[in-house]
Write an enzyme that holds these catalytic residues in place. Structure first.
Site, PDB file in Angstrom:
ATOM      1  N   GLY A  12     -21.305  15.601  30.188  1.00  0.00           N
ATOM      2  CA  GLY A  12     -22.002  15.096  29.010  1.00  0.00           C
ATOM      3  C   GLY A  12     -21.671  13.626  28.908  1.00  0.00           C
ATOM      4  O   GLY A  12     -20.773  13.150  29.607  1.00  0.00           O
ATOM      5  N   LYS A  64     -23.625   2.157  26.410  1.00  0.00           N
ATOM      6  CA  LYS A  64     -22.636   2.632  27.385  1.00  0.00           C
ATOM      7  C   LYS A  64     -21.335   1.862  27.145  1.00  0.00           C
ATOM      8  O   LYS A  64     -21.364   0.634  27.065  1.00  0.00           O
ATOM      9  CB  LYS A  64     -23.177   2.371  28.801  1.00  0.00           C
ATOM     10  CG  LYS A  64     -22.329   2.915  29.922  1.00  0.00           C
ATOM     11  CD  LYS A  64     -23.122   2.947  31.213  1.00  0.00           C
ATOM     12  CE  LYS A  64     -22.249   3.259  32.410  1.00  0.00           C
ATOM     13  NZ  LYS A  64     -23.005   3.178  33.664  1.00  0.00           N
ATOM     14  N   ASP A  74     -11.424   7.355  28.031  1.00  0.00           N
ATOM     15  CA  ASP A  74     -11.247   6.541  26.820  1.00  0.00           C
ATOM     16  C   ASP A  74     -12.577   6.119  26.192  1.00  0.00           C
ATOM     17  O   ASP A  74     -12.600   5.484  25.139  1.00  0.00           O
ATOM     18  CB  ASP A  74     -10.387   5.299  27.131  1.00  0.00           C
ATOM     19  CG  ASP A  74     -11.020   4.400  28.197  1.00  0.00           C
ATOM     20  OD1 ASP A  74     -12.170   4.671  28.619  1.00  0.00           O
ATOM     21  OD2 ASP A  74     -10.365   3.425  28.608  1.00  0.00           O
ATOM     22  N   ARG A  83     -28.683   0.149  27.420  1.00  0.00           N
ATOM     23  CA  ARG A  83     -29.510   0.568  28.562  1.00  0.00           C
ATOM     24  C   ARG A  83     -30.808   1.193  28.069  1.00  0.00           C
ATOM     25  O   ARG A  83     -30.817   1.958  27.101  1.00  0.00           O
ATOM     26  CB  ARG A  83     -28.704   1.579  29.373  1.00  0.00           C
ATOM     27  CG  ARG A  83     -29.414   2.125  30.587  1.00  0.00           C
ATOM     28  CD  ARG A  83     -28.417   2.658  31.583  1.00  0.00           C
ATOM     29  NE  ARG A  83     -27.885   3.971  31.223  1.00  0.00           N
ATOM     30  CZ  ARG A  83     -26.999   4.631  31.963  1.00  0.00           C
ATOM     31  NH1 ARG A  83     -26.551   4.119  33.090  1.00  0.00           N
ATOM     32  NH2 ARG A  83     -26.560   5.810  31.596  1.00  0.00           N
ATOM     33  N   ASP A  97     -26.194  14.802  38.389  1.00  0.00           N
ATOM     34  CA  ASP A  97     -26.241  14.265  37.017  1.00  0.00           C
ATOM     35  C   ASP A  97     -26.677  12.805  36.998  1.00  0.00           C
ATOM     36  O   ASP A  97     -26.921  12.250  35.927  1.00  0.00           O
ATOM     37  CB  ASP A  97     -24.883  14.417  36.324  1.00  0.00           C
ATOM     38  CG  ASP A  97     -23.730  13.901  37.165  1.00  0.00           C
ATOM     39  OD1 ASP A  97     -23.507  14.451  38.247  1.00  0.00           O
ATOM     40  OD2 ASP A  97     -23.080  12.932  36.750  1.00  0.00           O
ATOM     41  N   ASN A  98     -26.764  12.190  38.155  1.00  0.00           N
ATOM     42  CA  ASN A  98     -27.223  10.802  38.200  1.00  0.00           C
ATOM     43  C   ASN A  98     -28.638  10.687  38.758  1.00  0.00           C
ATOM     44  O   ASN A  98     -29.072   9.606  39.148  1.00  0.00           O
ATOM     45  CB  ASN A  98     -26.250   9.957  39.029  1.00  0.00           C
ATOM     46  CG  ASN A  98     -24.902   9.795  38.332  1.00  0.00           C
ATOM     47  OD1 ASN A  98     -24.821   9.887  37.110  1.00  0.00           O
ATOM     48  ND2 ASN A  98     -23.853   9.570  39.105  1.00  0.00           N
TER      49      ASN A  98
HETATM   50  P1  AMP Z   1     -20.536   8.965  36.427  1.00  0.00           P
HETATM   51  O1  AMP Z   1     -19.846   9.322  37.689  1.00  0.00           O
HETATM   52  O2  AMP Z   1     -20.422   7.519  36.057  1.00  0.00           O
HETATM   53  O3  AMP Z   1     -21.915   9.435  36.359  1.00  0.00           O
HETATM   54  O4  AMP Z   1     -19.721   9.690  35.276  1.00  0.00           O
HETATM   55  C1  AMP Z   1     -19.432  11.060  35.302  1.00  0.00           C
HETATM   56  C2  AMP Z   1     -18.984  11.538  33.977  1.00  0.00           C
HETATM   57  O5  AMP Z   1     -17.775  10.903  33.563  1.00  0.00           O
HETATM   58  C3  AMP Z   1     -19.969  11.297  32.869  1.00  0.00           C
HETATM   59  O6  AMP Z   1     -20.015  12.445  32.082  1.00  0.00           O
HETATM   60  C4  AMP Z   1     -19.380  10.130  32.133  1.00  0.00           C
HETATM   61  O7  AMP Z   1     -19.797  10.081  30.791  1.00  0.00           O
HETATM   62  C5  AMP Z   1     -17.889  10.395  32.254  1.00  0.00           C
HETATM   63  N1  AMP Z   1     -17.057   9.187  32.121  1.00  0.00           N
HETATM   64  C6  AMP Z   1     -16.960   8.194  32.993  1.00  0.00           C
HETATM   65  N2  AMP Z   1     -16.112   7.225  32.546  1.00  0.00           N
HETATM   66  C7  AMP Z   1     -15.667   7.647  31.342  1.00  0.00           C
HETATM   67  C8  AMP Z   1     -14.771   7.105  30.365  1.00  0.00           C
HETATM   68  N3  AMP Z   1     -14.148   5.934  30.541  1.00  0.00           N
HETATM   69  N4  AMP Z   1     -14.573   7.822  29.241  1.00  0.00           N
HETATM   70  C9  AMP Z   1     -15.148   9.000  29.055  1.00  0.00           C
HETATM   71  N5  AMP Z   1     -16.002   9.560  29.935  1.00  0.00           N
HETATM   72  C10 AMP Z   1     -16.264   8.901  31.067  1.00  0.00           C
HETATM   73 MG    MG Z   2     -23.506   9.311  35.480  1.00  0.00          MG
END
Ligand code: AMP
Ligand code: MG
Length: 464
Positions: A79, A101, A113, A164, A239-240
């Site tokens: 999420g 973001k 965080d 975004r 998810d991306n």
């Molecule tokens: P991503 O690989 O960037 O698509 O991120 C994968 C998941 O990690 C997503 O659900 C993001 O919202 C979560 N996420 C990434 N960085 C953080 C962060 N600093 N704090 C909380 N959730 C994060």
């Molecule tokens: Mg992502």
């Protein structure tokens, strides 16, 4: 309020999202605002303060969206952990997600965080800007606002929020979430997504099958465009993958300089799952996961698993015919066929690791490129063979960029901001990348690949 927000996502099953509150920021400082995008969205820039752009003042209650995804092959519930949907902005009959973001923790943050570093948000701004102007369908960045909070990743630096804009943030992974957590909701959710992104399909006799086909098509177009400009997404987890074929989540991405099918820049992609040349097969794998997520629809409609599978079976032919059509254009060939010429060029590129972008420029306008890699009898022979059937400069101009975000120039620009608080180099880079198909009177460095050792060691990161 400059945005006219109307969040239809909140009419869906409450399991699909959670309320989220943007973190409090004392002195938000606008670093970049994309005025051309404001114009497209009909937004009054005078009213777009940094407080509004960081959700400090808001008319709607923001939400974090739930989704799932295969991350490096493993299924996980996820999420928005550091993102929040401010709302859907409606302008000129179109609907746009406005997402923050780096705006703090959400119910999906886990141990994260909720923050983002300023360098990673500037980086996303730059890549999405570059991709948009390269004519690749992409999320766009409306602004980067620096916060007064320090964020520690590999180093400590200021935090920032990226605003975004996408047609929506609905992903293959959102369907995986619904299929696994609330399968009975899937028909209503799918109808919502069809309404929003593929409304013409409601007329079709078999809308769900047509929907799968349409998502496959828009994803193929997106990845073929990545291969056209030499883009490595870096983290093609399901998810991306946008349901509307928009490139997004610019984390560990980069552009290929020295051609290599195996090019990987992401620090965590140890086995090259998301390497440049693997993006076709990963898309196919992701589509298979998406098709699985659609299976609960079979109980509610005429859709059958066999039909989904039959559509998936078309993937290799459909991808390749679009890929080769694109590559023929890059070579200025306007007839069908000629795949062997494309393959010959690719083999030469893989053998020599010549600069991908400059190879096509050398073919199109030899006097503009000076690099010893092209001074061989073999390349001359290749050029002559191609000239006999193509190299039509007019065809080539719109598909072969002169300028891409060269990795070392991006890093230099980011370092200059982190070290001296100066964005001028960054903004010069944005200006050059705004018209990437037009020759500009700029330093020749903008067209040069970095030293080979730089590129070989170049590493990009997730979640920074
Ligand atoms: P991503 O690989 O960037 O698509 O991120 C994968 C998941 O990690 C997503 O659900 C993001 O919202 C979560 N996420 C990434 N960085 C953080 C962060 N600093 N704090 C909380 N959730 C994060
Ligand atoms: Mg992502």
């Amino acid at each position: 309020m400059p945005f006219s927000l109307d969040t239809t996502y909140k009419t869906l099953d409450p399991e699909l999202y959670e309320k989220a509150t943007p973190k409090h920021i004392d002195n938000p400082e606008m670093l970049l605002r994309n005025d051309a995008l404001c114009d497209d969205l009909g937004l009054d820039t005078e009213k777009l303060s940094s407080r509004i752009l960081t959700g400090q003042e808001r008319s709607e209650e923001p939400i974090a969206q739930a989704y799932a995804g295969h991350q490096y092959g493993s299924f996980t519930l996820l999420g928005d952990g550091r993102a929040m949907l401010l709302g859907e902005h409606v302008h000129g009959g179109d609907r746009y997600d406005i997402q923050l973001k780096g705006s703090g923790r959400t119910p999906y943050s886990g141990r994260g965080d909720g923050n983002a570093t300023v360098s990673s948000m500037l980086r996303e701004y730059l890549y999405s800007w570059a991709m948009q102007h390269l004519n690749v369908k992409t999320s766009r960045s409306l602004a980067v606002v620096e916060t007064d909070e320090a964020v520690t990743r590999r180093q400590t630096e200021p935090g920032a929020i990226l605003v975004r804009v996408m047609n929506s943030h609905i992903r293959y992974g959102t369907f995986q979430y619904v299929a696994s957590q609330a399968p009975d909701e899937l028909p209503r959710f799918t109808d919502y997504v069809i309404d929003r992104h593929y409304p013409q399909l409601h007329e079709r006799k078999r809308p769900y099958l047509a929907f799968f086909d349409a998502v496959m098509q828009s994803s193929i177009e997106m990845v073929v465009d990545w291969l056209r400009v030499g883009f490595v997404h870096g983290v093609m987890n399901t998810d991306n993958m946008s349901i509307d074929g928009e490139t997004f989540d610019y984390g560990p991405c980069a552009f290929v300089n020295y051609f290599d099918e195996e090019a990987v820049f992401s620090s965590i992609d140890k086995h090259g799952r998301y390497a440049f040349g693997n993006q076709r097969s990963i898309l196919q794998w992701n589509l298979a996961r998406f098709a699985e997520a659609l299976q609960p629809l079979c109980a509610h409609s005429a859709l059958t698993v066999d039909e989904l599978e039959a559509t998936l079976t078309e993937f290799p032919d459909r991808f390749d015919s679009q890929y080769y059509a694109m590559m023929r254009k890059k070579l200025g060939i306007d007839t069908d066929g000629k795949r062997e010429l494309v393959d010959e060029l690719l083999a030469w590129l893989q053998k020599t690791n010549a600069d991908y972008t400059n190879t096509f420029l050398k073919l199109e306008a030899p006097e503009t490129v000076d690099d010893p890699v092209f001074a061989t009898a073999e390349f001359e022979q290749l050029r002559e063979t191609l000239a006999a059937v193509g190299l039509d400069a007019e065809l080539m101009q719109d598909v072969n960029p002169r300028y891409i975000p060269r990795n070392y120039l991006v890093e230099e620009a980011l370092d200059e901001y982190l070290e001296a608080g100066d964005l001028s180099t960054f903004k010069t880079l944005l200006t050059v990348l705004e018209t990437p198909y037009v020759s500009q009177r700029v330093d020749s460095r903008f067209q040069q690949p970095p030293p080979r050792a730089f590129d070989a060691a170049y590493t990009t990161y997730c979640n920074t």
